[in-house]
Design an enzyme around this catalytic site. Structure first.
Site, PDB file in Angstrom:
ATOM      1  N   SER A  39       8.260  -4.340   1.848  1.00  0.00           N
ATOM      2  CA  SER A  39       7.248  -3.399   1.338  1.00  0.00           C
ATOM      3  C   SER A  39       6.425  -2.755   2.435  1.00  0.00           C
ATOM      4  O   SER A  39       5.809  -1.704   2.212  1.00  0.00           O
ATOM      5  CB  SER A  39       6.309  -4.109   0.359  1.00  0.00           C
ATOM      6  OG  SER A  39       5.643  -5.188   0.987  1.00  0.00           O
ATOM      7  N   ASP A 333      -4.449  -3.436  -1.358  1.00  0.00           N
ATOM      8  CA  ASP A 333      -4.385  -4.437  -2.421  1.00  0.00           C
ATOM      9  C   ASP A 333      -4.478  -5.808  -1.762  1.00  0.00           C
ATOM     10  O   ASP A 333      -4.887  -5.909  -0.600  1.00  0.00           O
ATOM     11  CB  ASP A 333      -3.125  -4.269  -3.291  1.00  0.00           C
ATOM     12  CG  ASP A 333      -1.813  -4.436  -2.517  1.00  0.00           C
ATOM     13  OD1 ASP A 333      -1.818  -5.026  -1.422  1.00  0.00           O
ATOM     14  OD2 ASP A 333      -0.766  -3.976  -3.014  1.00  0.00           O
ATOM     15  N   HIS A 336      -1.183  -5.652   0.994  1.00  0.00           N
ATOM     16  CA  HIS A 336      -0.744  -4.533   1.825  1.00  0.00           C
ATOM     17  C   HIS A 336      -1.897  -3.762   2.453  1.00  0.00           C
ATOM     18  O   HIS A 336      -2.923  -3.528   1.786  1.00  0.00           O
ATOM     19  CB  HIS A 336       0.105  -3.583   0.979  1.00  0.00           C
ATOM     20  CG  HIS A 336       1.257  -4.256   0.318  1.00  0.00           C
ATOM     21  ND1 HIS A 336       1.208  -4.711  -0.996  1.00  0.00           N
ATOM     22  CD2 HIS A 336       2.491  -4.573   0.785  1.00  0.00           C
ATOM     23  CE1 HIS A 336       2.364  -5.271  -1.299  1.00  0.00           C
ATOM     24  NE2 HIS A 336       3.149  -5.203  -0.244  1.00  0.00           N
TER      25      HIS A 336
END
Length: 358
Positions: A39, A333, A336
């Protein structure tokens, strides 16, 4: 203009005037950025597969162009986007699985990355995402598509041979897999033993890309994963504080990657220029003293409570709260980074390692 480009523009102009960015025939030394990973570098591939590991909804992308979510797990661009721009390439790197794009759109950069994946195929299986083996399969397909495009055989060979390959992967193998599920802990008694297994997978992946023509490569080390807001929340020994066991595992893995594997592969693979990009020290410094870097909060993410929300939980969490200015936060978040933090990471990677490819 981003801070990264502002910093490097004078240098890049000098190199252009001296022929340092372009070869004698006028072709770019780095014609494309090709990305493998999780990610941290997924620019939207998970939008196109059946998984809940997605971020193609608000508030993700709220500071991206037009404020639209792209599948990036951030409020804006990722470090690889900034790096692409610094090399004079497009300011964003497209996702390979985006069906709206042609091979011509992917010829200057492409990401095969998938959120929630890892080096270990078992990690990818947890959230049914794209394994590193499948990413490499997509790369082989990409090579063939380039060859059949208007670039032809010679043009495709140039892109593949001169591209910069960026790898950013490994955190999920420890956090989602080894520490959360029993299978790997039954096979590997310590995290160090599991890390050695992962390094073997790194070696195999790099060797495969080299065999397919890749030569310029960057492997990004793990960040202090114990300082992610979600890991602070889950730290039973010292609630709210960084999980120092996890951080020690990251340092150990990075040490073997940098000190053993990278030199070995550079010795053994003809023409390979593999560099190790250290992001641990910078990230650690930022989360320990965020004010020194212009941040106000390094313990919580911008989204929701900032402690556990990521993916769909971030979308749900914003019905309760969302920070006003993400630039004040290290994390968007609970896992991340924000666009601003990614920009700082890209700056460091360019300054310490990737400038050698200019």
């Amino acid at each position: 203009m981003s801070s990264l480009i502002s910093k490097y523009l004078p240098w890049l102009l000098v190199l252009l005037l001296r022929g340092g960015v372009a070869a004698a025939d006028g072709k770019k030394k780095v014609p494309a950025i090709i990305v493998f990973g999780d990610s941290s570098v997924d620019t939207g591939n998970n939008n196109f597969i059946p998984t809940i590991a997605r971020s193609n909804f608000w508030p993700y992308g709220r500071d991206f162009a037009d404020g639209l979510p792209t599948g990036r797990f951030s409020n804006g661009r990722l470090a690889t986007d900034f790096i692409s721009e610094a090399f004079g390439l497009p300011r964003t790197i497209p996702a390979y699985l985006d069906t709206n794009l042609t091979i011509d759109d992917l010829a200057t950069g492409v990401s095969f990355a998938s959120a929630s994946t890892g080096l270990d195929n078992a990690t990818a299986g947890i959230m049914s995402v794209i394994s590193i083996a499948e990413q490499l399969g997509y790369f082989r397909e990409y090579r063939e598509r380039l060859r059949l495009s208007k670039l032809g055989e010679a043009g495709a060979e140039e892109v593949v041979g001169e591209a910069l390959y960026i790898w950013s992967i490994g955190t999920n193998d420890f956090i989602e897999n080894y520490y959360n599920l029993p299978q790997r802990r039954m096979q590997y008694a310590t995290a160090a033993e599991y890390g050695a297994y992962l390094l073997g997978l790194v070696e195999a992946a790099v060797r495969e890309v080299h065999a397919l023509g890749g030569r310029k490569m960057d492997f990004t080390g793990l960040t202090p994963m114990g300082c992610l807001p979600a890991e602070r929340l889950g730290n039973r020994d010292d609630p709210g504080q960084c999980n120092e066991e996890y951080n020690a595992v990251a340092r150990s893995f990075n040490g073997r990657l940098r000190g053993e594997l990278v030199p070995k592969l550079n010795r053994e693979l003809p023409g390979l220029r593999l560099v190790y990009a250290d992001t641990y020290d910078l990230f650690d410094a930022v989360v320990r003293k965020p004010g020194a870097y212009g941040f106000e909060n390094a313990e919580r993410g911008c989204c929701g409570t900032g402690l556990f929300e990521a993916g769909y939980f971030c979308g749900l969490g914003t019905s309760m709260q969302l920070c006003g200015n993400a630039n004040k936060y290290v994390f968007f978040d609970a896992i991340h980074p924000t666009e601003r933090m990614y920009s700082i990471l890209a700056d460091t990677v360019m300054n310490t390692t990737l400038h050698v490819f200019l």
